[in-house]
Design an enzyme around this catalytic site. Structure first.
Site, PDB file in Angstrom:
ATOM      1  N   TRP A  20      17.350   2.146 100.693  1.00 44.29           N
ATOM      2  CA  TRP A  20      17.977   3.177  99.857  1.00 44.29           C
ATOM      3  C   TRP A  20      19.259   3.683 100.514  1.00 44.29           C
ATOM      4  O   TRP A  20      20.305   3.776  99.873  1.00 44.29           O
ATOM      5  CB  TRP A  20      16.961   4.299  99.663  1.00 44.29           C
ATOM      6  CG  TRP A  20      17.380   5.461  98.824  1.00 44.29           C
ATOM      7  CD1 TRP A  20      17.296   5.564  97.469  1.00 44.29           C
ATOM      8  CD2 TRP A  20      17.893   6.714  99.289  1.00 44.29           C
ATOM      9  NE1 TRP A  20      17.730   6.808  97.053  1.00 44.29           N
ATOM     10  CE2 TRP A  20      18.102   7.529  98.155  1.00 44.29           C
ATOM     11  CE3 TRP A  20      18.188   7.232 100.553  1.00 44.29           C
ATOM     12  CZ2 TRP A  20      18.596   8.831  98.247  1.00 44.29           C
ATOM     13  CZ3 TRP A  20      18.691   8.524 100.644  1.00 44.29           C
ATOM     14  CH2 TRP A  20      18.893   9.303  99.507  1.00 44.29           C
ATOM     15  N   GLY A 438      30.738  18.694 119.715  1.00 50.18           N
ATOM     16  CA  GLY A 438      30.142  17.816 120.725  1.00 50.18           C
ATOM     17  C   GLY A 438      30.389  16.340 120.538  1.00 50.18           C
ATOM     18  O   GLY A 438      30.955  15.687 121.400  1.00 50.18           O
ATOM     19  N   GLU A 490      29.678  12.007 123.534  1.00 48.62           N
ATOM     20  CA  GLU A 490      28.287  11.613 123.288  1.00 48.62           C
ATOM     21  C   GLU A 490      28.136  10.169 122.793  1.00 48.62           C
ATOM     22  O   GLU A 490      27.258   9.858 121.984  1.00 48.62           O
ATOM     23  CB  GLU A 490      27.617  12.588 122.308  1.00 48.62           C
ATOM     24  CG  GLU A 490      27.666  14.030 122.791  1.00 48.62           C
ATOM     25  CD  GLU A 490      27.023  15.010 121.820  1.00 48.62           C
ATOM     26  OE1 GLU A 490      26.230  14.579 120.962  1.00 48.62           O
ATOM     27  OE2 GLU A 490      27.334  16.214 121.916  1.00 48.62           O
ATOM     28  N   CYS A 522      19.629   9.614 107.693  1.00 46.80           N
ATOM     29  CA  CYS A 522      18.235   9.495 108.090  1.00 46.80           C
ATOM     30  C   CYS A 522      18.111   9.727 109.589  1.00 46.80           C
ATOM     31  O   CYS A 522      19.009   9.376 110.355  1.00 46.80           O
ATOM     32  CB  CYS A 522      17.688   8.113 107.746  1.00 46.80           C
ATOM     33  SG  CYS A 522      17.696   7.759 105.977  1.00 46.80           S
ATOM     34  N   GLU A 611      15.516  26.991 110.640  1.00 42.70           N
ATOM     35  CA  GLU A 611      14.703  26.213 109.712  1.00 42.70           C
ATOM     36  C   GLU A 611      13.219  26.285 110.027  1.00 42.70           C
ATOM     37  O   GLU A 611      12.381  26.036 109.166  1.00 42.70           O
ATOM     38  CB  GLU A 611      15.141  24.757 109.674  1.00 42.70           C
ATOM     39  CG  GLU A 611      14.674  23.926 110.835  1.00 42.70           C
ATOM     40  CD  GLU A 611      15.192  22.502 110.728  1.00 42.70           C
ATOM     41  OE1 GLU A 611      14.432  21.588 111.048  1.00 42.70           O
ATOM     42  OE2 GLU A 611      16.351  22.313 110.342  1.00 42.70           O
ATOM     43  N   HIS A 647      25.026  26.253 119.262  1.00 44.85           N
ATOM     44  CA  HIS A 647      25.518  25.929 117.917  1.00 44.85           C
ATOM     45  C   HIS A 647      24.351  25.938 116.944  1.00 44.85           C
ATOM     46  O   HIS A 647      23.238  25.527 117.285  1.00 44.85           O
ATOM     47  CB  HIS A 647      26.162  24.536 117.913  1.00 44.85           C
ATOM     48  CG  HIS A 647      26.475  24.022 116.544  1.00 44.85           C
ATOM     49  ND1 HIS A 647      27.454  24.572 115.756  1.00 44.85           N
ATOM     50  CD2 HIS A 647      25.907  23.027 115.801  1.00 44.85           C
ATOM     51  CE1 HIS A 647      27.498  23.929 114.605  1.00 44.85           C
ATOM     52  NE2 HIS A 647      26.565  22.988 114.602  1.00 44.85           N
ATOM     53  N   CYS A 649      23.251  25.203 112.648  1.00 44.88           N
ATOM     54  CA  CYS A 649      23.640  24.561 111.396  1.00 44.88           C
ATOM     55  C   CYS A 649      23.286  25.417 110.191  1.00 44.88           C
ATOM     56  O   CYS A 649      22.800  26.528 110.324  1.00 44.88           O
ATOM     57  CB  CYS A 649      22.961  23.197 111.270  1.00 44.88           C
ATOM     58  SG  CYS A 649      23.699  21.935 112.339  1.00 44.88           S
ATOM     59  N   HIS A 700      30.842  17.195 106.905  1.00 39.79           N
ATOM     60  CA  HIS A 700      29.994  16.317 106.107  1.00 39.79           C
ATOM     61  C   HIS A 700      30.758  15.650 104.975  1.00 39.79           C
ATOM     62  O   HIS A 700      30.206  14.848 104.230  1.00 39.79           O
ATOM     63  CB  HIS A 700      28.802  17.098 105.547  1.00 39.79           C
ATOM     64  CG  HIS A 700      27.885  17.607 106.615  1.00 39.79           C
ATOM     65  ND1 HIS A 700      28.021  18.861 107.171  1.00 39.79           N
ATOM     66  CD2 HIS A 700      26.850  17.018 107.262  1.00 39.79           C
ATOM     67  CE1 HIS A 700      27.091  19.026 108.097  1.00 39.79           C
ATOM     68  NE2 HIS A 700      26.370  17.930 108.171  1.00 39.79           N
TER      69      HIS A 700
END
Length: 765
Positions: A20, A438, A490, A522, A611, A647, A649, A700
């Protein structure tokens, strides 16, 4: 005894080999036509339905598959498309659909945030000036496809109206009744058409019913379900809740629906208490969520069998559905590729496919031969016991270290004002310093080298030389751009959690344990299956090398304990807070190693802190207290001149602003570009007196914002934030972006910072 009914609530979209994801990215890159793309997705979708059919699931969900996100699907089904996309009504095109998710050259993407307390992200519906209409009946199309192509009498899945509105933005709660009246006829139309098509069961997801529901909302909830029941009386509705226990149990089970879905894993004990105290309506089906839809551990079938026996006190077998606690969207697809795992661990796991088998095993217990049942239960008990008693879960040194923690373990040596003065003297940064979060682009070349290294085609020395080459290139780029605080990029890291888990004891990694985070993104969460042990420095070599290339400060980059916890599949035999402290102690050793090597800016990222917030406010304080302590455990032993960054999100920051301040980081950067104005409004009433950076552009999206656009973000923030404490940075790490767009965007960001410095006329320090 009658056989119980088996059901599933949703299946992972991504496919066993991430087919997908690959299809989406090929389409976005223009490599396949729209018709070929849709045909490929249809094949994936039907394959998932066929698998569930073969597993013997009685009620197979249809309509849970998505081209990006199920909340976005609901928005576009009802024509909720912001004006900036040029939408003029009718069925929403793929171009517009993906523009809402990802942005385009003409318009920024819609806001994205966490789906309740999971690591899945949804696209936030924007209801300001909304003019809803039914553009396409998605559940009906999904039902007809399954029936015509596979002969499956599917169970259409629909996001409930109440939850859809509560997940949306652009209205005040006082407007909820009028919004219900505008959307309710459309929901009635959807259900009426499903009834006409011969649908027997429909699953209406209302996870918002497990949250703290304002008393005034109940009138609207009751109105919704009374009307839906009236317009489609022959349709059997399962009102599905998950992720927690319902708070207003008596009201929920009194709604005019034919079935109630309860999560008996997360919040399960509370839901069982409700059943014991109030019973269950005799005219409804109980859809019992017994198999964990959010974790990867094999179920304790003996325990579940006892729960089923207890449920028999409240419902007869013909009114009991056995199912997962939530959609299996949050679990990997299959254990088929996981032969490299330790047998003691692999035998204790169940991914989506295996969870379907567990559902069927529970369903068949009533009808199976007693010897077969006992054999299955004995094998299950043996596998779970072997992991529980293994050496991986009995590290005395780690357990003692956690037990010996006291208040001094969680406190910096000096207060922020003292540290800030010492750090300004140490670093001599300009006003409005610029930095990045980063990571830099993980190009095809980077991924190829990592793959070759893992396959043994490159030895450690060759791979490290390649990483150093990439690091030097990007240190040079950052110097040329004029950034004030640099990062090493990184390039040695795949995932911000996986990288650290691979270097810590107590973690395991799968070959194909991928889950969807957002869109085609993912992740492959680590498995925390044992006590967490620090083994050796994890980031020292690359960070020290990067610092040797420049006189500007280079940040050491770590992932924080709460994020590692929340983005992993976590053992369930000890409290999550204890696991977080184990991780915090391990990271503390890494922080001290960096500081000893001369790295005096260290970023410990906690993008997932919010979250993990429990869905009920009564549980917030204990979670936030434990989370803040875990973060401070990893960062509090450093000197005053060592500057700790963190940081975070996408999240509702106003929910946790006090805890963010209590983390006592010297600088925090927040991912806010899609909802920047809302956060600025929050800071008008809530103060924050430490260093802070609000992301000035959205990473994004491939879109490169102009200098003027970024400067406007900075200027608006400075209306409510101290310019001497304000940092300028992108929203998040730049790993998923291309090199050309990254350089262009950072160049504009540095230019915007320069113009803003001149306008506020504050001298460099």
């Amino acid at each position: 005894m009658s056989q119980w009914i088996s059901s599933n609530l949703g299946y992972p979209r991504i496919g066993a080999n991430r087919e997908w994801k690959k299809a989406l990215e090929s389409f976005w890159a223009g490599k396949v036509s729209e018709s070929d793309f849709l045909a490929e997705l249809k094949g994936i979708r039907l394959g998932h339905l066929r698998l569930q059919q073969e597993k013997g699931i009685n009620l197979i969900p249809v309509g849970d598959f998505s081209l990006y996100d199920h909340v976005l699907d609901t928005s576009t089904m009802f024509g909720i498309v912001p004006k900036r996309y040029g939408y003029e009504g009718g069925e929403v095109s793929l171009d517009t659909y993906y523009a809402m998710a990802r942005g385009n050259d003409q318009a920024a993407a819609s806001e994205m945030t966490k789906w309740f307390n999971t690591n899945y992200h949804y696209i936030v519906p924007e209801l300001a000036d909304a003019n809803p209409s039914l553009t396409v009946n998605r559940p009906l199309h999904a039902y007809l496809e399954a029936k015509q192509e596979l002969g499956i009498e599917g169970k259409p899945v629909l996001l409930g109206l109440y939850t859809f509105l509560k997940l949306s933005k652009g209205y005040a709660n006082a407007e909820l009744p009028s919004l219900v009246e505008r959307f309710l006829p459309l929901y009635c139309e959807v259900l009426s058409e499903l009834q006409q098509a011969g649908v027997q069961w429909v699953q209406i997801d209302e996870p918002s019913l497990v949250t703290d529901i304002p008393a005034e909302d109940w009138k609207q909830i009751e109105r919704i379900y009374e009307e839906l029941n009236k317009v489609a009386p022959e349709l059997k509705i399962i009102l599905q809740t998950y992720f927690e226990a319902v708070g207003d149990y008596e009201k929920v089970v009194s709604l005019p629906v034919q079935g109630i879905g309860l999560d008996l894993v997360h919040g399960g004990e509370a839901n069982l208490e409700h059943l014991r105290e109030y019973g269950f309506p005799e005219d409804k089906v109980l859809a019992a969520g017994l198999i964990d839809g959010r974790n990867i551990w094999r179920s304790d079938l003996t325990e579940h069998t006892q729960v089923i026996k207890e449920l028999g006190k409240f419902v007869s077998p013909d009114r009991l559905i056995i199912q997962p606690s939530s959609s299996l969207l949050h679990t990997p697809v299959s254990l088929a590729k996981e032969d490299a795992l330790l047998p003691v661990l692999r035998n204790s796991l169940a991914f989506a496919e295996e969870k379907l088998d567990e559902i069927q095993l529970l369903v068949n217990i009533a009808a199976e031969d007693e010897n077969v049942i006992q054999e299955a239960l004995a094998e299950n008990r043996k596998a779970l016991s072997e992991l529980k008693t293994s050496v991986f879960r009995s590290n005395g040194t780690v357990r003692e270290a956690v037990n010996n923690l006291d208040e001094s373990s969680f406190v910096r040596k000096s207060d922020f004002s003292t540290r800030h003065a010492a750090q300004q003297k140490r670093f001599h940064l300009p006003i409005l310093p610029t930095t990045t979060i980063g990571s830099f682009p993980q190009t095809a070349e980077v991924r190829k080298a990592r793959r070759q290294w893992r396959n043994g085609q490159l030895d450690n020395q060759q791979y490290e030389a390649f990483v150093d080459e990439q690091t030097k290139e990007w240190i040079d780029i950052q110097e040329e751009l004029g950034l004030d605080v640099l990062v090493h990029g990184e390039f040695e890291r795949t995932d911000m959690v996986e990288f650290f888990g691979e270097k810590l004891g107590g973690f395991a990694f799968t070959a194909g344990g991928w889950v969807q985070s957002y869109g085609s993104r993912c992740v492959k969460p680590p498995i925390i299956f044992g006590d967490v042990v620090y083994q050796e420095p994890m980031t020292l070599r690359e960070t020290v090398y990067a610092q040797s290339l420049t006189k500007k400060p280079v940040k050491g980059m770590l992932t924080g304990p709460v994020t590692i916890l929340n983005w992993s599949f976590v053992r369930t035999d000890i409290p999550r807070s204890e696991v977080a402290y184990q991780i915090g102690l391990a990271l503390r050793e890494e922080v001290e190693a960096l500081e000893s090597a001369g790295i005096e800016m260290i970023q410990v990222d906690e993008p997932a802190l919010r979250e993990g917030l429990p869905l009920k406010k009564a549980d917030h304080e204990s979670y936030l207290t434990d989370s803040v302590k875990a973060f401070k455990l990893s960062t509090s032993s450093v000197n005053d001149t060592t500057q700790i960054h963190t940081h975070m999100c996408y999240c509702e920051f106003h929910d946790v602003i006090d805890s963010i301040e209590a983390m006592d980081a010297d600088v925090i950067s927040l991912e806010t570009s899609r909802s920047h104005g809302e956060l600025i409004e929050n800071f008008k009433t809530q103060t924050y007196d430490k260093g802070i950076g609000l992301g000035v552009y959205d990473i994004h999206s491939p879109r490169v914002p102009s200098v003027e656009e970024m400067k406007e973000v900075v200027v608006s923030a400075l209306d409510v934030l101290d310019p001497e404490l304000f940092w300028i940075n992108p929203d998040c790490g730049l790993k998923t972006r291309g090199k050309e767009e990254t350089v262009a965007a950072l160049r504009n960001m540095v230019a915007a910072a320069g113009e803003a410095r001149n306008e506020i006329q504050v001298p460099s320090l």
